[in-house]
Design a protein around this motif. Structure first.
Motif, PDB file in Angstrom:
ATOM      1  N   ILE A 121     -94.071  45.751 -33.568  1.00  0.00           N
ATOM      2  CA  ILE A 121     -94.069  46.893 -34.482  1.00  0.00           C
ATOM      3  C   ILE A 121     -94.473  48.138 -33.691  1.00  0.00           C
ATOM      4  CG2 ILE A 121     -95.096  47.931 -36.548  1.00  0.00           C
ATOM      5  CD1 ILE A 121     -95.749  45.117 -37.512  1.00  0.00           C
ATOM      6  N   ILE A 122     -93.820  49.245 -33.965  1.00  0.00           N
ATOM      7  CA  ILE A 122     -94.160  50.522 -33.335  1.00  0.00           C
ATOM      8  C   ILE A 122     -94.625  51.472 -34.427  1.00  0.00           C
ATOM      9  CG2 ILE A 122     -93.306  52.477 -31.992  1.00  0.00           C
ATOM     10  CD1 ILE A 122     -91.124  50.471 -30.912  1.00  0.00           C
ATOM     11  N   ILE A 123     -95.851  51.989 -34.280  1.00  0.00           N
ATOM     12  CA  ILE A 123     -96.394  52.971 -35.213  1.00  0.00           C
ATOM     13  C   ILE A 123     -96.220  54.349 -34.578  1.00  0.00           C
ATOM     14  CG2 ILE A 123     -98.434  53.763 -36.471  1.00  0.00           C
ATOM     15  CD1 ILE A 123     -97.460  51.012 -37.424  1.00  0.00           C
ATOM     16  N   ASP A 124     -95.417  55.176 -35.189  1.00  0.00           N
ATOM     17  CA  ASP A 124     -95.045  56.485 -34.666  1.00  0.00           C
ATOM     18  C   ASP A 124     -96.203  57.484 -34.743  1.00  0.00           C
ATOM     19  OD1 ASP A 124     -93.521  59.306 -35.546  1.00  0.00           O
ATOM     20  OD2 ASP A 124     -92.521  58.191 -33.944  1.00  0.00           O
ATOM     21  N   LYS A 125     -96.142  58.530 -33.916  1.00  0.00           N
ATOM     22  CA  LYS A 125     -97.194  59.548 -33.888  1.00  0.00           C
ATOM     23  C   LYS A 125     -97.224  60.393 -35.157  1.00  0.00           C
ATOM     24  CE  LYS A 125     -94.380  62.945 -31.482  1.00  0.00           C
ATOM     25  NZ  LYS A 125     -94.255  63.780 -30.306  1.00  0.00           N
ATOM     26  N   THR A 126     -96.234  60.263 -36.030  1.00  0.00           N
ATOM     27  CA  THR A 126     -96.220  61.022 -37.283  1.00  0.00           C
ATOM     28  C   THR A 126     -97.138  60.407 -38.344  1.00  0.00           C
ATOM     29  OG1 THR A 126     -94.330  59.749 -38.112  1.00  0.00           O
ATOM     30  CG2 THR A 126     -93.847  61.812 -36.921  1.00  0.00           C
ATOM     31  N   CYS A 127     -97.694  59.242 -38.095  1.00  0.00           N
ATOM     32  CA  CYS A 127     -98.581  58.585 -39.060  1.00  0.00           C
ATOM     33  C   CYS A 127     -99.965  59.233 -39.017  1.00  0.00           C
ATOM     34  CB  CYS A 127     -98.684  57.100 -38.766  1.00  0.00           C
ATOM     35  SG  CYS A 127     -97.092  56.236 -38.933  1.00  0.00           S
ATOM     36  N   SER A 128    -100.691  59.163 -40.132  1.00  0.00           N
ATOM     37  CA  SER A 128    -101.997  59.828 -40.187  1.00  0.00           C
ATOM     38  C   SER A 128    -102.955  59.073 -41.096  1.00  0.00           C
ATOM     39  CB  SER A 128    -101.834  61.269 -40.677  1.00  0.00           C
ATOM     40  OG  SER A 128    -101.323  61.284 -41.998  1.00  0.00           O
ATOM     41  N   GLY A 150    -105.282  34.983 -36.006  1.00  0.00           N
ATOM     42  CA  GLY A 150    -103.894  35.266 -35.697  1.00  0.00           C
ATOM     43  C   GLY A 150    -103.709  35.965 -34.369  1.00  0.00           C
ATOM     44  N   THR A 151    -102.470  36.354 -34.109  1.00  0.00           N
ATOM     45  CA  THR A 151    -102.078  36.979 -32.848  1.00  0.00           C
ATOM     46  C   THR A 151    -101.348  38.281 -33.139  1.00  0.00           C
ATOM     47  OG1 THR A 151    -101.828  34.819 -31.792  1.00  0.00           O
ATOM     48  CG2 THR A 151    -100.701  36.667 -30.746  1.00  0.00           C
ATOM     49  N   ILE A 152    -101.664  39.301 -32.358  1.00  0.00           N
ATOM     50  CA  ILE A 152    -100.909  40.546 -32.386  1.00  0.00           C
ATOM     51  C   ILE A 152    -100.281  40.688 -31.012  1.00  0.00           C
ATOM     52  CG2 ILE A 152    -101.045  43.057 -32.542  1.00  0.00           C
ATOM     53  CD1 ILE A 152    -103.250  42.671 -34.601  1.00  0.00           C
ATOM     54  N   ASP A 153     -98.950  40.808 -30.985  1.00  0.00           N
ATOM     55  CA  ASP A 153     -98.223  40.781 -29.720  1.00  0.00           C
ATOM     56  C   ASP A 153     -97.204  41.921 -29.648  1.00  0.00           C
ATOM     57  OD1 ASP A 153     -97.362  39.714 -27.227  1.00  0.00           O
ATOM     58  OD2 ASP A 153     -95.699  38.702 -28.238  1.00  0.00           O
ATOM     59  N   ASN A 154     -97.206  42.636 -28.537  1.00  0.00           N
ATOM     60  CA  ASN A 154     -96.207  43.646 -28.205  1.00  0.00           C
ATOM     61  C   ASN A 154     -96.050  44.725 -29.276  1.00  0.00           C
ATOM     62  OD1 ASN A 154     -94.334  44.725 -26.363  1.00  0.00           O
ATOM     63  ND2 ASN A 154     -92.639  43.884 -27.560  1.00  0.00           N
ATOM     64  N   CYS A 155     -97.159  45.155 -29.851  1.00  0.00           N
ATOM     65  CA  CYS A 155     -97.137  46.266 -30.815  1.00  0.00           C
ATOM     66  C   CYS A 155     -97.581  47.542 -30.104  1.00  0.00           C
ATOM     67  CB  CYS A 155     -98.060  45.968 -31.995  1.00  0.00           C
ATOM     68  SG  CYS A 155     -97.486  44.567 -32.981  1.00  0.00           S
ATOM     69  N   LYS A 156     -97.116  48.674 -30.607  1.00  0.00           N
ATOM     70  CA  LYS A 156     -97.461  49.960 -30.007  1.00  0.00           C
ATOM     71  C   LYS A 156     -97.924  50.910 -31.102  1.00  0.00           C
ATOM     72  CE  LYS A 156     -93.956  49.328 -26.454  1.00  0.00           C
ATOM     73  NZ  LYS A 156     -93.447  48.037 -26.846  1.00  0.00           N
ATOM     74  N   VAL A 157     -99.017  51.628 -30.828  1.00  0.00           N
ATOM     75  CA  VAL A 157     -99.546  52.616 -31.769  1.00  0.00           C
ATOM     76  C   VAL A 157     -99.635  53.948 -31.039  1.00  0.00           C
ATOM     77  CG1 VAL A 157    -101.515  53.282 -33.200  1.00  0.00           C
ATOM     78  CG2 VAL A 157    -100.853  50.870 -33.053  1.00  0.00           C
ATOM     79  N   TYR A 158     -98.882  54.935 -31.513  1.00  0.00           N
ATOM     80  CA  TYR A 158     -98.863  56.257 -30.900  1.00  0.00           C
ATOM     81  C   TYR A 158     -99.592  57.304 -31.736  1.00  0.00           C
ATOM     82  CZ  TYR A 158     -95.376  54.232 -27.806  1.00  0.00           C
ATOM     83  OH  TYR A 158     -94.733  53.438 -26.889  1.00  0.00           O
ATOM     84  N   ALA A 159    -100.025  56.954 -32.919  1.00  0.00           N
ATOM     85  CA  ALA A 159    -100.671  57.913 -33.821  1.00  0.00           C
ATOM     86  C   ALA A 159    -102.111  58.169 -33.402  1.00  0.00           C
ATOM     87  CB  ALA A 159    -100.622  57.389 -35.248  1.00  0.00           C
ATOM     88  N   ASP A 160    -102.573  59.392 -33.632  1.00  0.00           N
ATOM     89  CA  ASP A 160    -103.956  59.782 -33.349  1.00  0.00           C
ATOM     90  C   ASP A 160    -104.815  59.579 -34.587  1.00  0.00           C
ATOM     91  OD1 ASP A 160    -103.367  60.662 -30.760  1.00  0.00           O
ATOM     92  OD2 ASP A 160    -102.870  62.671 -31.468  1.00  0.00           O
ATOM     93  N   VAL A 161    -106.124  59.481 -34.365  1.00  0.00           N
ATOM     94  CA  VAL A 161    -107.079  59.433 -35.471  1.00  0.00           C
ATOM     95  C   VAL A 161    -107.877  60.722 -35.430  1.00  0.00           C
ATOM     96  CG1 VAL A 161    -109.069  58.256 -36.433  1.00  0.00           C
ATOM     97  CG2 VAL A 161    -107.250  56.935 -35.385  1.00  0.00           C
TER      98      VAL A 161
END
Length: 186
Positions: A121-128, A150-161
């Motif tokens: 899953i890819i979380i885009d930088k437009t998320c807030s 569980g396992t989290i594999d090959n996910c990307k998070v680009y959004a800032d907090v």
């Protein structure tokens, strides 16, 4: 919507014909509502088949109720989640003492199979994230709020907090806000 129609995005909507494939924001909401009503999808794989634009809508997490976690596998197939807004003091709670907020609220359980996986899953930088005063602990991430097993594999998070006026304890991780047991893999 025509007057008198139910908005399927903002209410619990159920459909016994869900085939495990998510092809739209509507399908993602349908899947979420099935999990939050008690269908845990243990032993099943859910497939995201397209990018999802949430159009700035506040997201109610998949598995936001404490005794109704997601317990299957979710294959994002390298698709992107865009414009998701997480409200950290969401009124739908996971326990009386804390909240688990993310695309997924609670994943896994203490008494389930070992085949739980969230992948690609890819979380885009437009998320807030939005925050208003809240007196209990919050575990948050754009992906999974609380991972029991569980396992989290090959996910990307680009959004800032970026949170302002924070009071109370907020625990944030890039992929998971809180891990409960040592047998989780990220």
């Amino acid at each position: 919507l025509i007057s008198g129609q139910v908005d399927p995005y903002n209410v619990f909507y159920y459909n016994n014909d869900f085939d495990g494939n998510i092809c739209s924001y509507y399908d993602l909401c349908l899947f979420r509502n099935l999990v939050n009503s008690g269908t845990n999808f243990q032993g099943q794989t859910i497939n995201l088949l397209c990018d999802i634009d949430m159009n700035g809508n506040e997201w109610i997490p998949i598995g936001c109720v404490f005794d109704k976690p997601f317990m299957g596998s979710f294959n994002g197939n390298n698709h992107v989640i865009k414009n998701m807004v997480l409200r950290l003091n969401l009124s739908l709670g996971t326990t009386p003492t804390y909240r688990c907020i993310g695309l997924f609220g609670i994943v896994g359980d203490t008494e389930q199979s070992d085949n739980i996986m969230i992948k690609d899953i890819i979380i885009d930088k437009t998320c807030s994230m939005k925050y208003n005063k809240y007196t209990r602990d919050i575990y948050c991430s754009y992906l999974v709020g609380c991972l029991w097993k569980g396992t989290i594999d090959n996910c990307k998070v680009y959004a800032d907090v970026r949170l302002n006026n924070v009071s109370g304890d907020i625990y944030y991780g890039s992929f998971v806000g809180n891990i409960y047991f040592n047998d989780c893999i990220i």
